[in-house]
Design an enzyme around this catalytic site. Sequence first.
Site: not given
Length: 353
Positions: A136, A186, A218, A242, A246
């Site tokens: 980000y 990852k 994943d 992030d 959620d």
Amino acid sequence: MARVLLLPGDGIGPEVTEEARQVLVRVAPDLELQEGRIGGCAIDADGTPLSEASLAKARACGLVLLGAVGGPKWDGLAPEQRPEKGLLRIRKELGLFANLRPARVLDALADASPLRREAVAGVDLIVVRELTGGIYYGEPRGRSDEDGARRALNTMVYDEDEVARIARVAFEIAKGRRKRVTNIHKANVLEVCQLWNEVVEEVARDYPEVELEHQLVDSAAMLLLRDAARFDVLLCPNLFGDILSDEAAMLTGSLGMLASASLGAPGRGLFEPVHGSAPDIAGQDKANPLGAILSVAMLLEHGLARSREAERVRQAVEQVLDQGYRTPDLVRGPQGLGVGTREMGKRVREALG
Ligand code: NAD
């Protein structure tokens, strides 16, 4: 004496923060509480979503309990002047680099989950997300348009100090819980994650009592749906945290119940419910104050190192739900005792004794 700044904000923010404030006063009467403005109400009063005066108070107190910001009245403003800018500014000014989002499925509310009760029973995890680095913020970034061909790029970048400090937060939290950190990465395709994992393993050597496992992002996304009860602390780079925070929140199915904390150097932190200002129910005594009250528990635990008082607050919330009390957003309990914001806050304070 420790000081806490209250920033109730907009919409249901002041309603839920008031109930949270009263809980805080009950369990930690020695604290000095101050109040300030943030968001739309600050735009109206001060012409800016976070005035220098409120910011100075936040710096002086270090610990902030926030309600929510925003609402339709300010939706038309230019991005630079919108209520959320106040939130971004305070996070930056306090140097908050770690975001903590617990997801705990309480037995009394397990039926609110979109998953079957059996799939979520016993879930009690916390996502520790790196908040100020990664993709980000990485440079270079931007768009280009060469000979009509559009191109855009972002950069996922971490240096070892950034990884070490967020890893320490995760291991410290795990020490006080079930002593298990799951590192999300990852590394099979990203060099940045290879470095991330290396540094996490170095930090882990200082915490021999905490078990460390690595999990590809994943497969972690799948495991959260299939067997989330296996997780204790999930340590995540900004982007993965992030998304997974959620997903984890949805396991509980109750937005009004979710608390969060953003931490910086010791004594610096912002504690707030995950929900927004809910303009559709503002001012109607319908908002669920438990997310804000559980944010008080996080303030006690992570901001003030008062774990015993934090646990008292969590147990009081659980007790009230076990008794069947529900605000309108929650699935009615067996006794179906519907209550409003103020009554719910009062019941929690009574449960505190
Ligand atoms: P929201 O979280 O405010 O509301 C979503 C839905 O959940 C609404 O139906 C609302 O009534 C309900 N809800 C939320 N909190 C509740 C509670 N405590 N008790 C009962 N019901 C609750 O999200 P939104 O509608 O997308 O956004 C409304 C405003 O809040 C917007 O201006 C948005 O920008 C802002 N917002 C602020 C924050 C923040 O301050 N951190 C976070 C998200 C959204």
